[in-house]
Design a protein around this motif. Structure first.
Motif, PDB file in Angstrom:
ATOM      1  N   VAL A   1     -10.479   2.094  -5.114  1.00  0.00           N
ATOM      2  CA  VAL A   1     -10.196   0.902  -4.299  1.00  0.00           C
ATOM      3  C   VAL A   1      -8.880   1.021  -3.529  1.00  0.00           C
ATOM      4  O   VAL A   1      -8.665   0.289  -2.558  1.00  0.00           O
ATOM      5  CB  VAL A   1     -10.182  -0.398  -5.148  1.00  0.00           C
ATOM      6  CG1 VAL A   1     -11.485  -0.598  -5.857  1.00  0.00           C
ATOM      7  CG2 VAL A   1      -9.000  -0.445  -6.111  1.00  0.00           C
ATOM      8  N   GLN A   2      -8.030   1.938  -3.933  1.00  0.00           N
ATOM      9  CA  GLN A   2      -6.741   2.056  -3.236  1.00  0.00           C
ATOM     10  C   GLN A   2      -6.805   2.987  -2.029  1.00  0.00           C
ATOM     11  O   GLN A   2      -5.830   3.101  -1.288  1.00  0.00           O
ATOM     12  CB  GLN A   2      -5.660   2.534  -4.205  1.00  0.00           C
ATOM     13  CG  GLN A   2      -5.328   1.477  -5.257  1.00  0.00           C
ATOM     14  CD  GLN A   2      -4.100   1.850  -6.059  1.00  0.00           C
ATOM     15  OE1 GLN A   2      -2.972   1.638  -5.641  1.00  0.00           O
ATOM     16  NE2 GLN A   2      -4.324   2.415  -7.231  1.00  0.00           N
ATOM     17  N   ILE A   3      -7.943   3.643  -1.846  1.00  0.00           N
ATOM     18  CA  ILE A   3      -8.081   4.515  -0.669  1.00  0.00           C
ATOM     19  C   ILE A   3      -8.190   3.627   0.570  1.00  0.00           C
ATOM     20  O   ILE A   3      -9.005   2.719   0.628  1.00  0.00           O
ATOM     21  CB  ILE A   3      -9.317   5.422  -0.810  1.00  0.00           C
ATOM     22  CG1 ILE A   3      -9.127   6.388  -1.979  1.00  0.00           C
ATOM     23  CG2 ILE A   3      -9.565   6.194   0.484  1.00  0.00           C
ATOM     24  CD1 ILE A   3     -10.367   7.151  -2.363  1.00  0.00           C
TER      25      ILE A   3
ATOM     26  N   ARG B   1       2.791   7.091  -0.112  1.00  0.00           N
ATOM     27  CA  ARG B   1       2.171   7.532  -1.354  1.00  0.00           C
ATOM     28  C   ARG B   1       1.463   8.882  -1.241  1.00  0.00           C
ATOM     29  O   ARG B   1       0.966   9.402  -2.238  1.00  0.00           O
ATOM     30  CB  ARG B   1       1.149   6.479  -1.789  1.00  0.00           C
ATOM     31  CG  ARG B   1       0.040   6.269  -0.776  1.00  0.00           C
ATOM     32  CD  ARG B   1      -0.909   5.152  -1.173  1.00  0.00           C
ATOM     33  NE  ARG B   1      -1.982   5.022  -0.193  1.00  0.00           N
ATOM     34  CZ  ARG B   1      -3.024   4.229  -0.334  1.00  0.00           C
ATOM     35  NH1 ARG B   1      -3.138   3.481  -1.406  1.00  0.00           N
ATOM     36  NH2 ARG B   1      -3.953   4.166   0.603  1.00  0.00           N
TER      37      ARG B   1
ATOM     38  N   THR C   1       0.826  -1.214   0.000  1.00  0.00           N
ATOM     39  CA  THR C   1       0.000   0.000   0.000  1.00  0.00           C
ATOM     40  C   THR C   1       0.859   1.264   0.000  1.00  0.00           C
ATOM     41  O   THR C   1       0.636   2.178  -0.796  1.00  0.00           O
ATOM     42  CB  THR C   1      -0.909   0.039   1.250  1.00  0.00           C
ATOM     43  OG1 THR C   1      -1.633  -1.167   1.322  1.00  0.00           O
ATOM     44  CG2 THR C   1      -1.874   1.219   1.193  1.00  0.00           C
TER      45      THR C   1
ATOM     46  N   PHE D   1       0.155  -1.858  -8.197  1.00  0.00           N
ATOM     47  CA  PHE D   1      -1.123  -1.991  -8.900  1.00  0.00           C
ATOM     48  C   PHE D   1      -0.912  -2.432 -10.346  1.00  0.00           C
ATOM     49  O   PHE D   1      -1.673  -3.245 -10.869  1.00  0.00           O
ATOM     50  CB  PHE D   1      -1.882  -0.652  -8.866  1.00  0.00           C
ATOM     51  CG  PHE D   1      -3.333  -0.757  -9.275  1.00  0.00           C
ATOM     52  CD1 PHE D   1      -4.344  -0.816  -8.327  1.00  0.00           C
ATOM     53  CD2 PHE D   1      -3.694  -0.789 -10.617  1.00  0.00           C
ATOM     54  CE1 PHE D   1      -5.675  -0.926  -8.697  1.00  0.00           C
ATOM     55  CE2 PHE D   1      -5.024  -0.898 -10.998  1.00  0.00           C
ATOM     56  CZ  PHE D   1      -6.025  -0.962 -10.030  1.00  0.00           C
TER      57      PHE D   1
ATOM     58  N   MET E   1     -12.405   3.022 -10.636  1.00  0.00           N
ATOM     59  CA  MET E   1     -12.069   1.905  -9.749  1.00  0.00           C
ATOM     60  C   MET E   1     -10.633   1.990  -9.222  1.00  0.00           C
ATOM     61  O   MET E   1     -10.376   1.842  -8.042  1.00  0.00           O
ATOM     62  CB  MET E   1     -12.303   0.588 -10.501  1.00  0.00           C
ATOM     63  CG  MET E   1     -12.034  -0.674  -9.704  1.00  0.00           C
ATOM     64  SD  MET E   1     -10.346  -1.252  -9.796  1.00  0.00           S
ATOM     65  CE  MET E   1     -10.264  -1.874 -11.465  1.00  0.00           C
TER      66      MET E   1
END
Lengths: 466, 433
Positions: B423-425, A443, A46, A53, B419
């Motif tokens: 979705v990364q939040i 990030r 993350t 990703f 998306m």
């Protein structure tokens, strides 16, 4: 009284050694296994891994649980890793761990041996403990990789075959074969590069360009550069995945060589000893560069090209080192500030009205040096001093507050602003210049990280903000 | 090993949360930091090695809540010298001394290493409680090594509510909702029933300050909607003598009616009338029918991060004519009956393990045409921008909850969402999005 490095009332922590391992190995086509209960893997993917990703590099957590740890049942890990390796066929496996394997004295080497014996894929044991910063993890991982896959004898052969005057004629690296224009040019390696210090915004491409324009061949970049930007530094969204959204450039390279970007980086790094000098661009690169020096005698230079003057200082240092074989730093301790303390971790400036540069050590020292080489009028008579986190302890918040209070200008990650709430930092108006660092704020400010590894980077403009 | 298996080939005891695991970029599910910040005027302290701290501090920073958290790093010297207790006490004292605002409560999270080194942190808390009587200290845990027997989130819900102190008499006109990340209001049948009958609902999300939160001790009952809240509710039933009323968050009309009747009976209020129930069912069936018509056979994928009962949800949708093609779930927590019925009615339903190692390299496509996902994980793995972006039922319960889900499903079918960004939040709903 013992200094309190541990309590952080207001400030953050740098990313840990385990993330450093995974980050360093990410583009090499391996599979990283983090021996830990849970959490470290999602933290890494993350906050510490901007490539996660878009790519399909392999990184997993072992899911260690209480009973397995208490019983010391390493077979659970061995069975899982062997099965996953069978399914996914990575080129190699890296085994690192966090604090619980450390306190139960997990045998990294022994387990690595057993996994390798069972699945026939090379396994690198990297005995991290989750207690240190990424600098340790990156250094350990790159060193383990070089120990296993690179051949120090190549340095001697390279030197004997014309060394600094040219590339090898009999290169087995397909990329090098195509690179006839490289012949006759000295070769350098970039060591210690990960997105944790350089993000994926073009800094690495800019770094390579800086050396290429100065007449050097970049033999390899340990261990990133296949993702995110083309050689001009423009973001392309390029992806190292074999399937999916590769750019035309990457696809063409893959077609020509029959190798993926991962394979090409792997092969380039295999021949890391075919160079004249290592350029250590972050303190994480010291350990692998030190290993290469020990194994082959290859010297290394520490420094980053930040702005025109510092770029010249670095290129001069590289040139000198190629000439005399003596390693050096691209700064003078007096010009980099914090004189007399530069060899201490977390060097702290003692002069008032200074410019405090907080960040990774080689970045902070190079940046401070770059500022101090500017005319006095530009820096308003101020002197820049570096401050950097210790690998084991980070930065003591008391030291940080004192350093900030003693400074007129602070150049640091935006999350360091939280220290201004500390009563220890109170009593002074500080001008704060945001300079995001992925290994600190993850990030959050990624979009704002500048391309600073360049002669064109204007420190003057940056200082003009204050 | 494939990244999915048809449900007909699976055993009920299936559990992908064992051994080597993958972490997808999907980050909407709340973690202990997000939950801890729900306690008003409280300050969180995490006492862990660097590798564990990194995740919690960045979670907090991304929430813009760094003023709600401090840390004490565990170092090699603590392990060797055995001075974990001193470091914890000294660090906490310094944090209290330097914080610009004195917290009302401190949630102190110790980690796996403390457990393994048998650190006597309760002794430290005792000392701290004596020294700072105006601050409530509560022991919390970030020890994933214990997740089989003491999972972190249920345990945190329990510990948070241990801040409440026993009272002599309960307010029969007041109940608590326990263990929810999101407030339950408009789309919850129970809330609507209680409010319409003059019962006050206290939820962490709406507590205006710490005293308001402490007022939850006066409530006559604790109502839960999620399995993760069971530990807290059972603990409160024993410690505070508050009645526990579990609501079942699936899609069974009979269970909805029964749960509301039980709650009404305990509180001495009128349950929904037969006419009300009939009307609710009629409206719900109509909403489901029109949504199904709109989707017209479009494949649907459901995941466990969106709804507590993904298998039951899939079954409900299949029973109503939807084309459910897959479910993402790592552990079956629903009844064997639900599982076996789904095996019979949809034997080829794909079950994906979102934690499995092979899913890292799965082909993240869904063929031609649209696929509508219910949940972020389905959306990511099926690579669709047509998705229902919810976490943990997001305040939906009962007939109203199903109707709300149909609204969201219709919207997802008609409109795309970004998306990749959404979705990364981390901690959906916590970062001001």
């Amino acid at each position: 009284m013992k200094k309190d490095y541990q309590t952080h009332v207001f400030t953050m922590t740098y990313t840990a050694d385990v993330s450093g391992v995974c980050s360093a190995m990410y583009e090499l086509g391996g599979m990283s296994v983090l021996h830990d209960p849970s959490g470290c893997n999602s933290t890494y993917s993350t906050h510490d891994e901007p490539r996660w990703f878009d790519t399909d590099s392999l990184m997993y957590v072992s899911g260690l649980d209480e009973i397995t740890a208490v019983m010391g049942d390493d077979n659970v890990l061995i069975r899982d890793v062997v099965q996953a390796a069978h399914d996914l066929q990575p080129r190699f496996i890296t085994l690192c761990g966090a604090s619980i394997p450390h306190i139960i004295a997990f045998d990294f080497r022994g387990v690595a041996y057993l996994i390798e014996k069972e699945c026939g894929i090379p396994v690198l044991p990297v005995p991290t403990d989750g207690l240190k910063s990424y600098v340790s993890g990156v250094g350990l991982a790159l060193s383990a990789w070089l120990e296993r896959f690179a051949d120090p004898k190549e340095y001697r052969e390279y030197r004997a075959s014309g060394s600094e005057n040219g590339a090898l004629d009999d290169s087995s690296v397909s990329d090098l074969k195509e690179a006839d224009p490289e012949k006759g040019r000295p070769r350098i390696n970039i060591v210690g590069a990960t997105p944790l210090d350089f993000s994926v915004n073009g800094n690495i491409q800019s770094l390579k360009k800086c050396f290429e324009e100065a007449g050097y061949v970049v033999n390899c970049c340990m261990a990133m550069g296949t993702y995110g930007s083309d050689s001009t530094g423009e973001s392309t969204g390029a992806c190292i995945a074999e399937a999916g959204s590769t750019t035309a450039q990457t696809a063409a390279a893959e077609k020509n060589t029959g190798m993926s970007a991962r394979d090409r980086l792997f092969e380039r790094m295999q021949h890391a000893y075919r160079a004249d000098v290592n350029v250590v661009v972050s303190s994480a690169g010291r350990k692998p560069a030190g290993l290469m020096k020990k194994k082959s005698g290859m010297p290394f230079v520490e420094g980053l090209p930040i702005g025109a003057e510092q770029t010249k200082a670095l290129l001069d240092a590289v040139s000198e080192t190629i000439r005399d074989g003596i390693g050096r730093k691209a700064w003078s301790d007096s010009a980099a500030g914090a004189a007399g303390q530069a060899s201490d971790a977390a060097g702290c400036p003692s002069t008032k009205d200074s410019i405090l540069v907080i960040g990774e050590e080689i970045f902070a020292k190079s940046f401070s040096n770059a500022i101090n080489m500017l005319p006095e009028t530009v820096r308003k008579g101020r002197t820049a001093s570096p401050m950097w986190p210790d690998v084991d302890e980070g930065i003591a918040e008391t030291d940080l507050a004192e350093a900030v209070r003693n400074s007129a200008v602070v150049i640091a990650d935006p999350l360091y602003r939280t220290i201004l709430q500390s009563p220890r930092a109170a009593g002074r108006t500080i001008q704060f210049i945001d300079f995001p660092h992925e290994a600190y704020s993850g990030r959050i400010y990624r979009e704002d990280i500048p391309v600073f590894c360049s002669a064109e980077f204007s420190i003057q403009q940056l200082l003009g903000k204050c | 090993m494939l990244e999915f298996q048809p449900i007909k080939d699976l055993e009920y005891e299936y559990n992908a949360d064992l051994g080597l695991s993958y972490a997808s970029p999907v980050r909407g599910v709340w973690n202990i930091v997000h939950i801890g910040t729900l306690v008003p005027q409280a300050h969180e302290i995490y006492v862990c090695p660097t590798s564990c701290l990194r995740g919690v501090v960045l979670t907090t920073a991304e929430m813009g809540a760094m003023d709600r958290l401090s840390t004490i790093t565990v170092g090699e010297d603590n392990i060797l010298e055995g001075d974990m207790e001193e470091a914890l006490q000294r660090g906490t004292e310094r944090i209290i001394a330097e914080l610009p605002v004195r917290p009302r409560a401190m949630l102190i999270f110790t980690s796996c290493v403390h457990h393994f080194l048998a650190v006597n942190y309760q002794r430290v808390y005792r000392v701290l409680r004596e020294k700072y009587p105006d601050i409530d200290f509560i022991d919390c845990y970030m020890d994933p090594i214990m997740r089989r027997t003491k999972p972190a989130i249920p345990n945190l819900w329990q510990q948070i509510h241990r801040l409440l102190k026993p009272v002599q008499a309960f307010n029969k006109q007041q109940v608590n909702y326990v263990g929810n990340c999101f407030g339950y209001g408009e789309y919850c049948d129970l809330t609507q029933m209680l409010l319409s009958r003059g019962i006050t609902v206290k939820q962490l999300q709406t507590c205006k300050d710490y005293d308001d939160f402490l007022g939850m001790a006066n409530s006559a009952a604790n109502i839960t909607f999620h399995k993760t809240a069971v530990r807290a509710a059972k603990d409160m039933e024993i410690r505070l003598n508050q009645k526990w009323l579990p609501m079942r968050p699936g899609c069974s009309y009979e269970e909805f009616d029964e749960d509301l009747r039980t709650a009404a009976e305990f509180l001495g209020i009128a349950p929904p009338s037969a006419e009300e129930i009939t009307e609710q069912r009629k409206q719900t069936e109509e909403a489901v029918r029109s949504t199904c018509e709109l989707l017209a056979g479009t494949p649907v994928s459901v995941d466990y991060t969106a709804v507590d009962r993904p298998l039951e949800t899939a079954q409900y949708l299949i029973d109503h004519g939807f084309n459910v093609e897959s479910v993402f779930v790592d552990v079956f927590t629903e009844s064997r009956e639900v599982f076996e019925r789904l095996q019979k009615t949809a034997p080829d339903l794909k079950i994906y393990q979102s934690l499995g190692w092979n899913i890292r390299r799965m082909d993240r496509t869904h063929g031609e045409g649209k696929l509508v996902a219910i949940g972020q994980k389905s959306a990511y793995f099926k690579n669709t921008n047509h998705f229902v972006n919810i976490i943990e039922n997001e305040g939906m319960y009962g007939y109203r909850g199903i109707r709300r889900l149909m609204e969201l499903l219709s919207d997802a079918y008609l409109n795309e969402k970004p998306m990749r960004e959404l979705v990364q939040i981390k901690g959906w709903g916590c970062c001001g999005e």
